[in-house]
Design a protein around this motif. Structure first.
Motif, mmCIF file in Angstrom:
data_model
loop_
_atom_site.group_PDB
_atom_site.id
_atom_site.type_symbol
_atom_site.label_atom_id
_atom_site.label_comp_id
_atom_site.label_asym_id
_atom_site.label_seq_id
_atom_site.Cartn_x
_atom_site.Cartn_y
_atom_site.Cartn_z
ATOM 1 N N LEU A 38 0.844 -1.182 0.000
ATOM 2 C CA LEU A 38 0.000 0.000 0.000
ATOM 3 C C LEU A 38 0.886 1.241 0.000
ATOM 4 O O LEU A 38 1.766 1.380 0.848
ATOM 5 N N VAL A 39 0.649 2.112 -0.971
ATOM 6 C CA VAL A 39 1.349 3.398 -1.043
ATOM 7 C C VAL A 39 0.288 4.477 -0.891
ATOM 8 O O VAL A 39 -0.769 4.410 -1.523
ATOM 9 N N MET A 40 0.546 5.474 -0.048
ATOM 10 C CA MET A 40 -0.443 6.523 0.155
ATOM 11 C C MET A 40 0.235 7.887 0.137
ATOM 12 O O MET A 40 1.410 8.018 0.477
ATOM 13 N N ARG A 41 -0.576 8.878 -0.290
ATOM 14 C CA ARG A 41 -0.053 10.245 -0.391
ATOM 15 C C ARG A 41 -1.209 11.230 -0.303
ATOM 16 O O ARG A 41 -2.280 10.996 -0.840
ATOM 17 N N TYR A 42 -0.966 12.341 0.338
ATOM 18 C CA TYR A 42 -1.935 13.426 0.456
ATOM 19 C C TYR A 42 -1.637 14.464 -0.618
ATOM 20 O O TYR A 42 -0.491 14.843 -0.822
ATOM 21 N N ASP A 43 -2.656 14.924 -1.313
ATOM 22 C CA ASP A 43 -2.532 15.978 -2.315
ATOM 23 C C ASP A 43 -3.402 17.153 -1.861
ATOM 24 O O ASP A 43 -4.625 17.076 -1.929
ATOM 25 N N PRO A 44 -2.786 18.254 -1.401
ATOM 26 C CA PRO A 44 -3.574 19.367 -0.883
ATOM 27 C C PRO A 44 -4.363 20.115 -1.947
ATOM 28 O O PRO A 44 -5.251 20.898 -1.623
ATOM 29 N N ASP A 45 -4.094 19.899 -3.221
ATOM 30 C CA ASP A 45 -4.788 20.633 -4.275
ATOM 31 C C ASP A 45 -6.272 20.304 -4.354
ATOM 32 O O ASP A 45 -7.047 21.085 -4.899
ATOM 33 N N GLY A 46 -6.706 19.154 -3.872
ATOM 34 C CA GLY A 46 -8.116 18.761 -3.942
ATOM 35 C C GLY A 46 -8.962 19.325 -2.826
ATOM 36 O O GLY A 46 -9.887 20.052 -3.070
ATOM 37 N N PRO A 47 -8.699 18.993 -1.602
ATOM 38 C CA PRO A 47 -7.675 18.030 -1.224
ATOM 39 C C PRO A 47 -8.088 16.590 -1.551
ATOM 40 O O PRO A 47 -9.277 16.276 -1.562
ATOM 41 N N TYR A 48 -7.088 15.775 -1.861
ATOM 42 C CA TYR A 48 -7.301 14.369 -2.185
ATOM 43 C C TYR A 48 -6.413 13.502 -1.317
ATOM 44 O O TYR A 48 -5.346 13.929 -0.873
ATOM 45 N N LEU A 76 -11.456 14.632 -0.393
ATOM 46 C CA LEU A 76 -11.706 14.868 1.020
ATOM 47 C C LEU A 76 -12.622 16.082 1.144
ATOM 48 O O LEU A 76 -12.200 17.220 1.003
ATOM 49 N N TRP A 77 -13.899 15.830 1.382
ATOM 50 C CA TRP A 77 -14.904 16.886 1.438
ATOM 51 C C TRP A 77 -15.020 17.467 2.836
ATOM 52 O O TRP A 77 -14.992 16.747 3.824
ATOM 53 N N THR A 78 -15.190 18.777 2.895
ATOM 54 C CA THR A 78 -15.568 19.478 4.125
ATOM 55 C C THR A 78 -16.888 20.187 3.822
ATOM 56 O O THR A 78 -17.275 20.314 2.651
ATOM 57 N N ALA A 79 -17.549 20.687 4.845
ATOM 58 C CA ALA A 79 -18.805 21.410 4.621
ATOM 59 C C ALA A 79 -18.562 22.616 3.710
ATOM 60 O O ALA A 79 -19.346 22.891 2.802
ATOM 61 N N ALA A 80 -17.468 23.327 3.926
ATOM 62 C CA ALA A 80 -17.183 24.530 3.138
ATOM 63 C C ALA A 80 -16.965 24.214 1.656
ATOM 64 O O ALA A 80 -17.335 25.012 0.794
ATOM 65 N N THR A 81 -16.373 23.068 1.342
ATOM 66 C CA THR A 81 -16.141 22.725 -0.064
ATOM 67 C C THR A 81 -17.369 22.090 -0.704
ATOM 68 O O THR A 81 -17.535 22.150 -1.913
ATOM 69 N N LEU A 82 -18.246 21.507 0.100
ATOM 70 C CA LEU A 82 -19.416 20.827 -0.439
ATOM 71 C C LEU A 82 -20.644 21.740 -0.568
ATOM 72 O O LEU A 82 -21.431 21.597 -1.506
ATOM 73 N N GLU A 83 -20.805 22.670 0.346
ATOM 74 C CA GLU A 83 -22.014 23.501 0.352
ATOM 75 C C GLU A 83 -22.272 24.271 -0.946
ATOM 76 O O GLU A 83 -23.421 24.341 -1.388
ATOM 77 N N PRO A 84 -21.269 24.837 -1.623
ATOM 78 C CA PRO A 84 -21.560 25.509 -2.901
ATOM 79 C C PRO A 84 -22.168 24.569 -3.945
ATOM 80 O O PRO A 84 -23.075 24.955 -4.685
ATOM 81 N N ALA A 85 -21.700 23.336 -3.996
ATOM 82 C CA ALA A 85 -22.267 22.366 -4.945
ATOM 83 C C ALA A 85 -23.693 21.998 -4.561
ATOM 84 O O ALA A 85 -24.558 21.843 -5.424
ATOM 85 N N LEU A 86 -23.948 21.868 -3.272
ATOM 86 C CA LEU A 86 -25.309 21.563 -2.816
ATOM 87 C C LEU A 86 -26.257 22.692 -3.194
ATOM 88 O O LEU A 86 -27.340 22.457 -3.724
ATOM 89 N N THR A 87 -25.842 23.916 -2.923
ATOM 90 C CA THR A 87 -26.667 25.091 -3.244
ATOM 91 C C THR A 87 -26.954 25.165 -4.738
ATOM 92 O O THR A 87 -28.084 25.443 -5.153
ATOM 93 N N ALA A 88 -25.947 24.896 -5.551
ATOM 94 C CA ALA A 88 -26.114 24.944 -7.009
ATOM 95 C C ALA A 88 -27.131 23.926 -7.506
ATOM 96 O O ALA A 88 -27.714 24.091 -8.575
ATOM 97 N N HIS A 89 -27.351 22.876 -6.724
ATOM 98 C CA HIS A 89 -28.305 21.834 -7.105
ATOM 99 C C HIS A 89 -29.609 21.915 -6.312
ATOM 100 O O HIS A 89 -30.373 20.954 -6.235
ATOM 101 N N GLY A 90 -29.875 23.072 -5.700
ATOM 102 C CA GLY A 90 -31.139 23.281 -5.009
ATOM 103 C C GLY A 90 -31.253 22.603 -3.662
ATOM 104 O O GLY A 90 -32.356 22.317 -3.193
ATOM 105 N N LEU A 91 -30.115 22.333 -3.018
ATOM 106 C CA LEU A 91 -30.118 21.686 -1.707
ATOM 107 C C LEU A 91 -29.545 22.638 -0.675
ATOM 108 O O LEU A 91 -28.784 23.556 -1.008
ATOM 109 N N THR A 92 -29.875 22.427 0.574
ATOM 110 C CA THR A 92 -29.354 23.259 1.655
ATOM 111 C C THR A 92 -29.071 22.397 2.881
ATOM 112 O O THR A 92 -29.713 21.371 3.087
ATOM 113 N N VAL A 93 -28.111 22.821 3.681
ATOM 114 C CA VAL A 93 -27.777 22.131 4.930
ATOM 115 C C VAL A 93 -28.731 22.644 6.002
ATOM 116 O O VAL A 93 -28.799 23.847 6.266
ATOM 117 N N ILE A 94 -29.470 21.724 6.623
ATOM 118 C CA ILE A 94 -30.427 22.117 7.659
ATOM 119 C C ILE A 94 -30.006 21.659 9.055
ATOM 120 O O ILE A 94 -30.671 21.963 10.038
#
Length: 112
Positions: A38-48, A76-94
């Motif tokens: 197993l080889v693993m690596r963090y990529d901050p550009d995604g982050p991935y 690697l999703w956080t609320a801040a990175t996911l919320e714009p996509a949710l909003t764009a698709h008519g969804l909201t965090v409740i």
């Protein structure tokens, strides 16, 4: 409604220390001990978080090594990175609920 787990805001940076290679022994269906690499690596550009896995298979009849390779690039999703996509698709965090001693949270999502 939908519940969706995401990482807490500071958690993706913790993956930066998770890099390197390891080998783990395992037994195949035939009971023979083999190694899984197993080889693993963090990529901050995604982050991935990237993982590459090699598992040995039964040797070929000529004795050559055979195996399987899998590569995974996990966003690697956080609320801040996911919320714009949710909003764009008519969804909201409740709602939000922390889990994993604050390293992650579960978002409750509904149509806006």
């Amino acid at each position: 409604m939908l519940s969706l787990p995401v990482l807490a805001a500071g958690s993706p940076a913790g993956y930066a220390a998770m890099r390197g290679m390891t080998a783990v022994p395992y037994s195949g269906d035939d009971g023979v001990q083999r190694l899984m690499w197993l080889v693993m690596r963090y990529d901050p550009d995604g982050p991935y978080f990237l993982r590459t896995l090699f598992t040995q298979d039964t040797p070929a009849t000529d004795g050559s090594l055979r195996g399987h390779v899998t590569a995974v690039r996990e966003r690697l999703w956080t609320a801040a990175t996911l919320e714009p996509a949710l909003t764009a698709h008519g969804l909201t965090v409740i709602g939000r609920a922390p889990v994993q001693q604050g390293a992650a949270e579960v978002l409750t999502i509904a149509r806006a």
